[in-house]
Design a protein around this motif. Sequence first.
Motif, PDB file in Angstrom:
ATOM      1  N   ALA A 144      -5.743  -0.498   2.546  1.00 40.66           N
ATOM      2  CA  ALA A 144      -5.748  -0.874   1.133  1.00 40.66           C
ATOM      3  C   ALA A 144      -4.389  -0.579   0.502  1.00 40.66           C
ATOM      4  CB  ALA A 144      -6.856  -0.122   0.394  1.00 40.66           C
ATOM      5  N   TYR A 145      -3.761   0.518   0.892  1.00 41.35           N
ATOM      6  CA  TYR A 145      -2.433   0.870   0.392  1.00 41.35           C
ATOM      7  C   TYR A 145      -1.411  -0.180   0.802  1.00 41.35           C
ATOM      8  CZ  TYR A 145       1.850   3.652  -0.227  1.00 41.35           C
ATOM      9  OH  TYR A 145       3.104   4.104  -0.603  1.00 41.35           O
ATOM     10  N   ASN A 146      -1.442  -0.585   2.068  1.00 42.31           N
ATOM     11  CA  ASN A 146      -0.532  -1.632   2.530  1.00 42.31           C
ATOM     12  C   ASN A 146      -0.751  -2.928   1.757  1.00 42.31           C
ATOM     13  OD1 ASN A 146       0.808  -0.091   4.459  1.00 42.31           O
ATOM     14  ND2 ASN A 146      -0.570  -0.674   6.128  1.00 42.31           N
ATOM     15  N   ALA A 147      -2.027  -3.264   1.540  1.00 40.14           N
ATOM     16  CA  ALA A 147      -2.349  -4.495   0.817  1.00 40.14           C
ATOM     17  C   ALA A 147      -1.851  -4.426  -0.626  1.00 40.14           C
ATOM     18  CB  ALA A 147      -3.857  -4.743   0.850  1.00 40.14           C
TER      19      ALA A 147
ATOM     20  N   LYS B 296       0.642  -2.774  -1.738  1.00 41.28           N
ATOM     21  CA  LYS B 296       2.096  -2.826  -1.769  1.00 41.28           C
ATOM     22  C   LYS B 296       2.636  -4.200  -1.365  1.00 41.28           C
ATOM     23  CE  LYS B 296       2.746   1.400  -3.081  1.00 41.28           C
ATOM     24  NZ  LYS B 296       3.325   1.689  -4.409  1.00 41.28           N
ATOM     25  N   GLY B 297       1.761  -5.022  -0.780  1.00 37.24           N
ATOM     26  CA  GLY B 297       2.195  -6.348  -0.361  1.00 37.24           C
ATOM     27  C   GLY B 297       3.062  -6.344   0.880  1.00 37.24           C
ATOM     28  N   GLU B 298       3.091  -5.244   1.598  1.00 33.16           N
ATOM     29  CA  GLU B 298       3.855  -5.140   2.832  1.00 33.16           C
ATOM     30  C   GLU B 298       3.293  -4.004   3.675  1.00 33.16           C
ATOM     31  OE1 GLU B 298       7.817  -3.323   2.528  1.00 33.16           O
ATOM     32  OE2 GLU B 298       7.430  -3.105   0.371  1.00 33.16           O
ATOM     33  N   VAL B 299       3.676  -3.956   4.934  1.00 30.29           N
ATOM     34  CA  VAL B 299       3.178  -2.916   5.836  1.00 30.29           C
ATOM     35  C   VAL B 299       4.028  -1.666   5.655  1.00 30.29           C
ATOM     36  CG1 VAL B 299       2.699  -2.261   8.221  1.00 30.29           C
ATOM     37  CG2 VAL B 299       2.354  -4.634   7.486  1.00 30.29           C
TER      38      VAL B 299
END
Length: 496
Positions: free
Chosen positions: A271-274, A276-279
């Motif tokens: 969810a954090y990656n999502a 932020k819009g990036e890995v």
Amino acid sequence: MNVTASHLAVAIALVIASKILYNIYLHPLRSYPGPKLWAATRLTWTHAMQSGQYHRKLHELHTRYGPVVRIAPDELSYTTPDAWRDIYGNRSIPKNAVWAGQEEQKHPVSIVSTNEETHLRNRRALTGAFTEHAIAEHASVLEDLVGLMVTRFKESITSADGKTVVDLVDWTNFLTFDISGLLSYGTSFSSVSHGRAHPWVEISCSFGKGIALMASINFFAPLNRALKFAMPKSVMEKMEYHKQLAHEKFMQRLAMDDGRGKQDYVGSIMAYNADKGEVKIPDEEIEANMTLLIFAGSETTSTALAAVLTQLLQAPAALESLEKEVRAAFQSEEDINIESVARLEYLGAVIQEGIRMGPPASIALPRVTQREEIVAGQRVPSGTFVSVNQYPTFRSPSNFTQPDSFIPERFLSGSPFGSDRLEAFHPFLMGRHKCIGQKLALTIMRLTLARLVYAFDMRVVQTVRDFGEQNTYIFWEKKPLRVELRLKAGSSGAAA
């Protein structure tokens, strides 16, 4: 050739002797109190660490030398409240890479990284799994597993004509590893259901011993490269098994539906990656975090439960007070949940006092100064390892009245010990590296203890007198805690 060898031996002996003399009489830490043998060489520290009694030896040293002790040529141990702030609240005193033994240039990093940016990035990604909202989402997982353990005990009592004897060290391990498995990988290890340990549970102590041994070896560079081969084969095999199983579990979790959201640790990072819009946290780092959390989240919580129960069951007055509070608060077991147990004041004090006497993190991973610092009012030179070790701090008569006695009332608002320095009590650390799972751990402990105390009359059969008498190698080497259980008087099916 023999002459050359003799000269070499003499030269080596002179270098060693010179180093020892320098450490004792000329080193910048020479004015700090402590035994000469510990100040002379890191070998004395290493022996204490590998004995399993490092925590007790530190306590003995602080009792003899005071609140700050030189425990190695370049290391100081503290037991004062202000040292907590000066060390762990100071961003210019980072974690040390030598003690942690992290080779981050070769291995994936995680939330325990010595690199502050990496630590912060991973911590932010995992925070979503440890908020009060997330814990509320975990409620069914926690309540169902604790309830299943209580049911297993009741079944054993029924089949054994009114009473049964269980090892609560084993069962709290079963419980917390099952919870950790569900929250880390989305699947339980089924230890509570089957009433026996998953192999992963059994290697936890060996895992701690391995970390302690590597921590000791890393101080002897460049010899550490050769000394690593001294690691017992059995320990290496168990660590490799842990690594392989962790990878398998992680791959299984990745294959699950991502719709789980923030219900578990992996979901929180995804969810954090999502968001932020990036890995921001790649798969290899997620896996490294899960490999860590499966132990950090389970072993420490089970140890805290074992410490609380060990002391509580040998303190009749405290046990009776807790029974009265819990049994008066609920009309049925179904009323006991993570929300309702949070209101029990004496239960909270019992947990704090149990952790004080048996802190899961009894041995500190020291920080290291990068420049001259002021710690506890004294100058500390650059390159010095500094730490507050919880066991001697929590057992210090300078901090707590009757420090070796289990007295939960000291943590109540009307404490009989008004002079106790509660500001010395930081079992989950403080500052930017404070334990991210504190709220979850306390929730598990409150729920488990309340359910046990409400359902059963308990009598200790076999235990240690004081939890701190046991060995610790990063993780505690816990001895059995055998307890006789009967259904509480007046409950359905209780023995007369």
